[in-house]
Design an enzyme around this catalytic site. Structure first.
Site, PDB file in Angstrom:
ATOM      1  N   ARG A 190     -16.140  -6.431   3.779  1.00 40.06           N
ATOM      2  CA  ARG A 190     -15.838  -7.854   3.649  1.00 40.06           C
ATOM      3  C   ARG A 190     -16.821  -8.524   2.686  1.00 40.06           C
ATOM      4  O   ARG A 190     -16.455  -9.416   1.916  1.00 40.06           O
ATOM      5  CB  ARG A 190     -15.873  -8.546   5.015  1.00 40.06           C
ATOM      6  CG  ARG A 190     -15.715 -10.064   4.908  1.00 40.06           C
ATOM      7  CD  ARG A 190     -15.423 -10.705   6.259  1.00 40.06           C
ATOM      8  NE  ARG A 190     -16.324 -10.271   7.310  1.00 40.06           N
ATOM      9  CZ  ARG A 190     -17.568 -10.725   7.481  1.00 40.06           C
ATOM     10  NH1 ARG A 190     -18.086 -11.616   6.648  1.00 40.06           N
ATOM     11  NH2 ARG A 190     -18.296 -10.279   8.479  1.00 40.06           N
ATOM     12  N   TYR A 204       3.489 -25.145  -8.029  1.00 38.81           N
ATOM     13  CA  TYR A 204       4.036 -24.145  -7.121  1.00 38.81           C
ATOM     14  C   TYR A 204       4.202 -24.718  -5.720  1.00 38.81           C
ATOM     15  O   TYR A 204       3.318 -25.400  -5.200  1.00 38.81           O
ATOM     16  CB  TYR A 204       3.137 -22.913  -7.101  1.00 38.81           C
ATOM     17  CG  TYR A 204       3.492 -21.918  -6.037  1.00 38.81           C
ATOM     18  CD1 TYR A 204       4.781 -21.388  -5.953  1.00 38.81           C
ATOM     19  CD2 TYR A 204       2.557 -21.521  -5.095  1.00 38.81           C
ATOM     20  CE1 TYR A 204       5.121 -20.479  -4.957  1.00 38.81           C
ATOM     21  CE2 TYR A 204       2.877 -20.604  -4.107  1.00 38.81           C
ATOM     22  CZ  TYR A 204       4.172 -20.100  -4.040  1.00 38.81           C
ATOM     23  OH  TYR A 204       4.500 -19.220  -3.049  1.00 38.81           O
ATOM     24  N   LYS A 261       1.343 -10.992  -9.330  1.00 36.64           N
ATOM     25  CA  LYS A 261       2.329 -11.159 -10.389  1.00 36.64           C
ATOM     26  C   LYS A 261       2.028 -10.226 -11.573  1.00 36.64           C
ATOM     27  O   LYS A 261       1.931  -9.031 -11.404  1.00 36.64           O
ATOM     28  CB  LYS A 261       2.376 -12.629 -10.800  1.00 36.64           C
ATOM     29  CG  LYS A 261       2.478 -13.623  -9.637  1.00 36.64           C
ATOM     30  CD  LYS A 261       3.660 -13.357  -8.734  1.00 36.64           C
ATOM     31  CE  LYS A 261       3.972 -14.504  -7.777  1.00 36.64           C
ATOM     32  NZ  LYS A 261       2.977 -14.738  -6.737  1.00 36.64           N
ATOM     33  N   ASP A 293      -4.656 -22.895 -12.573  1.00 36.95           N
ATOM     34  CA  ASP A 293      -3.831 -21.752 -12.170  1.00 36.95           C
ATOM     35  C   ASP A 293      -3.275 -21.123 -13.437  1.00 36.95           C
ATOM     36  O   ASP A 293      -2.458 -21.722 -14.134  1.00 36.95           O
ATOM     37  CB  ASP A 293      -2.701 -22.232 -11.255  1.00 36.95           C
ATOM     38  CG  ASP A 293      -1.915 -21.077 -10.651  1.00 36.95           C
ATOM     39  OD1 ASP A 293      -1.808 -20.021 -11.307  1.00 36.95           O
ATOM     40  OD2 ASP A 293      -1.370 -21.238  -9.546  1.00 36.95           O
TER      41      ASP A 293
END
Length: 402
Positions: A67, A119, A216, A191
């Site tokens: 982590r 978005y 993506k 973004d």
């Protein structure tokens, strides 16, 4: 000086990357290659271990718990930071986790300005935080005449930009909007999912953070859900790394391994995808039953001139509106063979999406109408199939709505 790109009125287009893009291609292809010391592996190994041994009592090694850090994830993060021109990247479990990571840094009552047409998932999260009074929120049309005055009056702590926008491909002037943010002391996050570092580099215009859904195009094979935040300065990088560890917003090693594998072919995929998108946009513009085509490469697109200045690619995404609304959209989609009806984008496969009922279904109706997301709007994510086959499929859909 901007790199001038051909308009869609011209014939076949062959993209020729600039020298800087060639160098970025080398960064992508060679990330962590031939660096493994134990056995001389050319390709970096996958480190699935959740924990790592300490050097001695009270003395951890570079890694102690996945982590907090993992060698495989580090290799991806270093590659993304180099490609974007930032100092440090944090790989997250999803694109929305990347958004959440940045918003988590905001103190209660902080002020956030965000695009009115971004978005749907981002819009939903920001709206919910505002409804809970955790932040103050202003959704803004950055292209409106009064945009600067409204932003300055609101005095935000963070300005969120998304260009090109999802799904209508509106272009935001990064240089101008970032200057507004600087004037009021706000940080800026951009973004960059639609264009990737090969199509646009927001740090060149003064952004503080760059956000990606690496699900993506960066991964490019629709087999990983992941995200990333890249920071401009060392201090900002340390801050997002601290928050990622604190909140557990850290990408799994296998996902990082797969994303790095996909990243290596990103520039080649993008060139083919963009070339096909240019042709398809031109065909749609001339087709009966199509009321509008949204693609920055079109000469009459409102953001075309700005795209020429701040982008090195027009991208592989386009949207178009069918005159007869929802019924026509359904007929079009149901006639397709290659364009798959699915959310997401940037994979090797071409996709078609009905934003009203899919990616932006979480937005309330008033917000959708304001953003221009109607029943007849369809979004195409152009993949790597042969152009002739994509054209044939597009013609099938168009024939169904005539």
């Amino acid at each position: 000086m901007s790199r001038k790109r051909p308009g869609l009125d011209e014939a076949m287009i062959t993209n020729r990357p600039s020298d800087s893009q060639h160098r970025l291609s080398t960064v992508a292809a060679r990330a962590a290659v031939a660096e493994e010391a134990a056995h001389g592996a050319v390709m970096p190994p996958l480190h699935l271990s959740s924990n790592f041994r300490f050097k001695s009592f009270g003395v951890p090694d570079r890694y102690d718990y996945t982590r907090s850090g993992n060698p495989t994830r580090t290799e991806l993060e270093q590659a993304l930071a180099r490609l974007e021109g930032g100092t440090r990247a944090v790989a997250t479990p999803s694109g929305m986790a990347a958004v959440t990571l940045l918003l988590s840094r905001l103190r209660p009552g902080a002020r956030l300005v965000a695009p009115f047409d971004g978005y749907g998932g981002t819009h939903r999260l920001m709206s919910t935080l505002a409804e809970r009074a955790q932040i103050e929120l202003l959704f803004l049309d950055y292209g409106a005449q009064e945009a600067e005055a409204r932003l300055r009056a609101f005095r935000p702590d963070l300005v969120w930009l998304e260009t090109p926008s999802n799904p209508l491909l509106r272009i935001t002037d990064l240089r101008r909007c970032i200057s507004w943010a600087r004037a009021v002391g706000a940080e800026v996050a951009v973004d960059n999912t639609f264009l990737t570092p090969f199509g646009q580099q927001p740090f060149r215009f003064g952004a503080d953070f760059v956000v990606h859904s690496t699900t993506k195009a960066i991964n490019g094979h629709s087999d990983v859900v992941a995200g990333a935040v890249v920071a401009r300065t060392e201090a900002q990088g340390e801050d997002i790394a601290w928050w990622a560890n604190c909140l557990g917003l850290c990408q799994a090693p296998f996902d990082a391994y797969m994303t790095l594998r996909g990243l290596r072919t990103l520039p080649m995929r993008l060139r083919q995808m963009e070339a096909s998108a240019l042709h398809l946009a031109a065909r749609l513009r001339a087709a009966q039953g199509v009321a509008a085509v949204h693609f920055p490469g079109l000469r009459d697109h409102p953001g075309h001139a700005i795209a020429l200045e701040q982008q090195s690619s027009f991208g592989f995404m386009l949207a178009f509106e069918l005159s007869e609304g929802r019924a026509a959209a359904q007929a079009f989609v149901e006639s397709l063979c290659l364009f798959t009806l699915a959310e997401s984008l940037g994979g090797v496969e071409s996709l078609v999406c009905h934003p009203r009922t899919m990616t932006h279904a979480a937005m309330d109706e008033a917000a959708r109408l304001k953003a221009g997301i109607g029943e007849g709007l369809l979004r195409l994510a152009v993949g790597c199939e042969g152009l002739e086959d994509l054209v044939e499929d597009l013609n099938r859909g168009l024939a169904a709505v005539r």
